[in-house]
Scaffold this motif. Structure first.
Motif, PDB file in Angstrom:
ATOM      1  N   LYS A 469       0.857  -1.065   0.014  1.00 15.88           N
ATOM      2  CA  LYS A 469      -0.015   0.102   0.039  1.00 15.88           C
ATOM      3  C   LYS A 469       0.712   1.203  -0.124  1.00 15.88           C
ATOM      4  CE  LYS A 469      -3.941  -2.199   2.276  1.00 15.88           C
ATOM      5  NZ  LYS A 469      -4.642  -2.186   3.515  1.00 15.88           N
ATOM      6  N   LYS A 470       2.255   0.961   0.030  1.00 19.38           N
ATOM      7  CA  LYS A 470       3.275   2.104   0.021  1.00 19.38           C
ATOM      8  C   LYS A 470       3.038   3.294   1.052  1.00 19.38           C
ATOM      9  CE  LYS A 470       4.013   0.560  -4.309  1.00 19.38           C
ATOM     10  NZ  LYS A 470       5.161  -0.174  -4.441  1.00 19.38           N
ATOM     11  N   ARG A 471       2.626   2.587   2.208  1.00 14.67           N
ATOM     12  CA  ARG A 471       2.470   3.479   3.598  1.00 14.67           C
ATOM     13  C   ARG A 471       3.688   4.124   3.886  1.00 14.67           C
ATOM     14  NH1 ARG A 471      -0.037   0.752   7.820  1.00 14.67           N
ATOM     15  NH2 ARG A 471       0.220   2.842   9.064  1.00 14.67           N
ATOM     16  N   PHE A 472       4.728   3.506   3.332  1.00 19.40           N
ATOM     17  CA  PHE A 472       6.160   4.138   3.913  1.00 19.40           C
ATOM     18  C   PHE A 472       6.399   5.545   3.093  1.00 19.40           C
ATOM     19  CE2 PHE A 472       6.599   1.166   0.291  1.00 19.40           C
ATOM     20  CZ  PHE A 472       7.074   1.831  -0.702  1.00 19.40           C
ATOM     21  N   THR A 473       5.373   6.005   2.225  1.00 21.27           N
ATOM     22  CA  THR A 473       5.632   7.272   1.709  1.00 21.27           C
ATOM     23  C   THR A 473       4.992   8.336   2.724  1.00 21.27           C
ATOM     24  OG1 THR A 473       3.580   7.192   0.518  1.00 21.27           O
ATOM     25  CG2 THR A 473       5.660   6.411  -0.587  1.00 21.27           C
TER      26      THR A 473
END
Length: 575
Positions: A469-473
């Motif tokens: 989910k690319k929550r690290f962005t």
């Protein structure tokens, strides 16, 4: 947010005075018998009350210049039309001025014509053409040693830098400009010793203070922005400059919004709006009113203000980056209401805005190539000339020269080795041999005896979702936040990341972010036109510095080098 009140500058740059001296001739005298200074005084006494009579004065000025075969005086007459009567064709009158004075040796012409063309292009948001005209004006001003015109160009280049997204560069230029104006005797002498320019000197200072406040605000340096807004407001009140006062008050409202003082923002904007005349500023003021209402939970008022901002901006084809947030909000509102046609309208507006802003961001490179670099080269040439003169008088000339050659050679070797290292790292990066690509450990048993098997498996599953989910962005993500989201504690999460990835949480986060942004740069052309700050935000960093450091640690090269090399390689491969 940075729109300069340039008309006053241009009026005075061409050598006209705004004086209110009494007419020296009897009322029955014909205009042809009056001097140029008298016609000039009459012209500005009539504006803006009686434009028809003012045009008669302008025509008389042109006729007098034509009769005397004085092309510069004719150009000054056409200047009246170019600056004061020509909302749509001002650039054509500027062309006439340039044609009349191209071969003159006047101190102010033909630079005035190019300054006018730059001003009209800037007003129409045609920033690339504005840059071209200002650079040409700068070349004439430098050739004629016209300090006042050169200063005006510098001020407008700083404004263009800000429009192109280089707020740090614009801020540096503006502060350098303000320091020179306040403390360099050369500048004071050029303005204050001539009654035509005394007011402009003080006006310059107030405008530069405003621009500094705006650029601090664009960089989210709110304390510094507040300091300069306060100073600008005090200066405007001191000199009864109501126009600049309400511009400052309006822009300080946006600063209060970013400071989360929403009621204070609305108060400043409400006080300023009735006094604003520039539609760009009016559109911005309604935008920040809308966002302030939105922050206060007043969706009805928020929607009304944001729609009004969009309507005003659209009427003058004005695109500003903040509009995208308004479009996202409005599209989401219409989605909730199942008004799909309206939702589609604002999705299309977002796409158009993205395309427009992409072109504006390229302006920064144009400024560097066409203005900054030539200036640096001129400084370099002046420095070399100075060094050569000193060397001729210096017995150590030969030693200094040899030392310089040695340093140059060392520098070239260093540069070559560094570029070679960068190329190797770049090729490794493209082949996937630099970034940490180790997959998450997924085993039937816990790979860490300190973490229960079931918990280990759940955390592995959660980390997979976190990556997909690319929550690290998100720049706000922390070890604690992620542990809370995964329903575990920081100790277990940290051990699982160490065991499954072989790195700590910080290294894990940096690796994901840099891997993500490298992949997007390789596949998304529009992203390669972004500024480093914009890329940092896309990757999940608050500042360009932290992003650049992380990118270099992860890949061994800087993001600017990678983008430049990747763009060039893709362009070459296309041919």
């Amino acid at each position: 947010m940075n729109f300069l009140p340039y008309t006053l500058f241009i009026i005075l740059l061409c050598g006209f005075s705004l004086g209110t001296a009494q007419e020296s001739q009897q009322s029955g005298d014909t205009l042809s018998g009056k001097s140029y200074d008298e016609l000039n005084t009459l012209f500005y006494k009539l504006l803006p009350k009686d434009t028809l009579k003012a045009k008669v004065i302008a025509d008389a000025y042109i006729a007098k210049g034509r009769a005397e075969k004085d092309s510069v005086q004719m150009a000054k007459g056409y200047y009246y039309y170019a600056a004061d009567f020509a909302d749509t064709i001002g650039s054509l009158y500027a062309d006439t001025i340039i044609t009349l004075t191209r071969n003159s040796h006047d101190k102010s012409y033909p630079a005035v014509g190019y300054l006018l063309k730059g001003a009209w292009a800037y007003r129409k948001d045609d920033y690339k053409n504005a840059l071209s005209h200002y650079i040409t004006a700068s070349e004439y001003a430098r050739e004629r040693d016209n300090l006042i015109q050169r200063n005006h160009v510098r001020l407008m280049i700083a404004a263009l830098k800000s429009r192109g997204g280089d707020h740090r560069g614009a801020l540096a230029m503006s502060k350098e400009y303000l320091n020179a104006f306040e403390y360099n005797p050369k500048y004071k002498e050029a303005y204050l010793n001539d009654p035509k320019y005394g007011d402009v000197y003080l006006e310059n200072i107030r405008i530069v203070i405003y621009n500094i406040a705006i650029n601090h605000l664009q960089l989210m340096e709110l304390d510094s922005s507040r300091k300069y807004f306060g100073r600008g407001i005090r200066e405007s009140l001191k000199y009864a400059d109501t126009v600049q006062y309400y511009r400052l008050l309006s822009s300080s409202g946006s600063m209060e919004y970013y400071s989360k003082n929403y009621m204070a923002a609305l108060d400043s904007l409400d006080k300023a709006l009735p006094h604003l005349t520039d539609l760009h500023r009016i559109a911005m003021a309604h935008y920040y009113k809308g966002q302030s209402f939105r922050a206060l939970g007043s969706d009805k008022e928020a929607r009304s203000m944001l729609l009004k901002s969009d309507s005003i901006a659209g009427s003058i084809n004005y695109k500003f980056p903040e509009l995208r947030l308004a479009y996202e909000y409005l599209a989401e509102q219409y989605k909730k209401e199942q008004k799909l046609d309206s939702q589609l309208v604002f999705i299309d507006k977002m796409l158009d805005l993205d395309k427009e802003l992409l072109e504006v961001r390229s302006l920064d490179g144009e400024i560097s190539r066409r203005y900054d670099t030539p200036n640096l080269l001129r400084q370099k040439e002046a420095l070399i000339r100075d060094m050569e003169q000193r060397h001729r008088r210096n017995r150590l000339y030969k030693g200094i020269l040899l030392s310089g050659m040695f340093l140059l050679g060392t520098g070239l070797i260093y540069y070559y080795l560094r570029q070679r290292r960068y190329r190797l790292r770049y090729n490794e990066l493209l082949s996937g041999n630099v970034l940490n690509e180790t997959p998450l450990t997924v085993k039937g048993e816990s790979a860490d005896p300190g973490v229960p098997e079931a918990i280990f498996a759940e955390i592995i599953k959660g980390l997979s979702a976190f990556e997909q989910k690319k929550r690290f962005t998100s720049p706000e993500i922390t070890l604690y936040d992620l542990a809370q989201d995964l329903g575990t504690n920081t100790t277990y999460l940290s051990r699982v990341i160490n065991t499954s990835r072989g790195v700590n949480f910080s290294q894990y986060l940096h690796g994901l972010r840099i891997d993500h942004i490298v992949h997007r740069l390789r596949t998304e052309e529009r992203l390669r036109a972004y500024s480093i700050q914009a890329l940092a935000e896309e990757a999940g960093y608050n500042t360009s510095q932290s992003f650049t450091r992380a990118f270099y640690r992860q890949t061994g090269i800087y993001p600017s080098y990678f983008i430049k090399k990747l763009t060039a390689d893709l362009k070459n491969s296309a041919f």
